[in-house]
Design an enzyme around this catalytic site. Sequence first.
Site, PDB file in Angstrom:
ATOM      1  N   HIS A 103       0.811  -1.059  -0.069  1.00  0.00           N
ATOM      2  CA  HIS A 103      -0.022  -0.027   0.017  1.00  0.00           C
ATOM      3  C   HIS A 103       1.007   1.288  -0.196  1.00  0.00           C
ATOM      4  CE1 HIS A 103       0.602  -1.508   4.152  1.00  0.00           C
ATOM      5  NE2 HIS A 103       0.582  -0.141   4.508  1.00  0.00           N
ATOM      6  N   HIS A 105       0.747   5.264   1.214  1.00  0.00           N
ATOM      7  CA  HIS A 105      -0.039   6.223   1.942  1.00  0.00           C
ATOM      8  C   HIS A 105      -0.080   7.669   1.256  1.00  0.00           C
ATOM      9  CE1 HIS A 105       0.127   3.887   5.807  1.00  0.00           C
ATOM     10  NE2 HIS A 105       1.075   3.553   5.216  1.00  0.00           N
TER      11      HIS A 105
HETATM   12  P1  5GP Z   1       1.838   0.294   7.414  1.00  0.00           P
HETATM   13  O1  5GP Z   1       1.639  -1.272   7.282  1.00  0.00           O
HETATM   14  O2  5GP Z   1       2.313   0.901   6.068  1.00  0.00           O
HETATM   15  O3  5GP Z   1       2.744   0.693   8.496  1.00  0.00           O
HETATM   16  O4  5GP Z   1       0.373   0.928   7.715  1.00  0.00           O
HETATM   17  C1  5GP Z   1      -0.802   0.377   7.755  1.00  0.00           C
HETATM   18  C2  5GP Z   1      -2.007   1.188   7.821  1.00  0.00           C
HETATM   19  O5  5GP Z   1      -3.231   0.610   7.660  1.00  0.00           O
HETATM   20  C3  5GP Z   1      -2.004   2.077   8.806  1.00  0.00           C
HETATM   21  O6  5GP Z   1      -1.952   3.628   8.868  1.00  0.00           O
HETATM   22  C4  5GP Z   1      -3.253   1.693   9.669  1.00  0.00           C
HETATM   23  O7  5GP Z   1      -4.035   2.989  10.247  1.00  0.00           O
HETATM   24  C5  5GP Z   1      -4.112   1.358   8.525  1.00  0.00           C
HETATM   25  N1  5GP Z   1      -5.197   0.344   8.910  1.00  0.00           N
HETATM   26  C6  5GP Z   1      -5.107  -0.871   9.544  1.00  0.00           C
HETATM   27  N2  5GP Z   1      -6.204  -1.479   9.673  1.00  0.00           N
HETATM   28  C7  5GP Z   1      -6.869  -0.966   8.729  1.00  0.00           C
HETATM   29  C8  5GP Z   1      -8.201  -1.329   8.268  1.00  0.00           C
HETATM   30  O8  5GP Z   1      -8.839  -2.240   9.027  1.00  0.00           O
HETATM   31  N3  5GP Z   1      -8.735  -0.469   7.459  1.00  0.00           N
HETATM   32  C9  5GP Z   1      -8.325   0.695   7.014  1.00  0.00           C
HETATM   33  N4  5GP Z   1      -9.108   1.319   6.142  1.00  0.00           N
HETATM   34  N5  5GP Z   1      -6.964   0.861   7.471  1.00  0.00           N
HETATM   35  C10 5GP Z   1      -6.242   0.175   8.360  1.00  0.00           C
END
Ligand code: 5GP
Length: 140
Positions: A103, A105
């Site tokens: 993903h 951001h």
């Molecule tokens: P990363 O893996 O890049 O550190 O971040 C994962 C992102 O996913 C975080 O910003 C967190 O807030 C978001 N996130 C975690 N669980 C969910 C979810 O169930 N739904 C959504 N829309 N975002 C999520």
Amino acid sequence: MPAYDQSNIFAKILRGEIPCHKVYEDDKALAFLDIMPRAPGHTLVIPKSPARNILDVAPDDLAHVMKLAQRIAKVSVDVFGADGVTLQQFSESAGGQVVFHLHVHVIPRKEGIALKPPASVKEAPDVLKEQAAKLAAALA
Ligand code: 5GP
């Protein structure tokens, strides 16, 4: 690197098993709001292909995701009255990744306002619904 795990939360969103506040969708990618936004309008752009992160994604799928991230960045400046945009992509735990489906951001930024810490405050569903509708309309 571990294999792609189909039980990650974004795979469940792609399969429609859990809901999201959708901003945009096409045959190769999905964009939806982060439930714990670091700033208003914080959007996640993901490929539909099962890529874990930057280390295994097919280059064409990554290119598609990045083109969409750019579109969303441009639109979110208008929709959220932003002064700039921060893009982030984390790969593997050592790289800061928490959810193991690739993903990007896209975070609209205002001058002098710091990002909230990651995963700190869950946004109200009605706020996310309204923001997603505004972004979706601007992208249509
Ligand atoms: P990363 O893996 O890049 O550190 O971040 C994962 C992102 O996913 C975080 O910003 C967190 O807030 C978001 N996130 C975690 N669980 C969910 C979810 O169930 N739904 C959504 N829309 N975002 C999520």
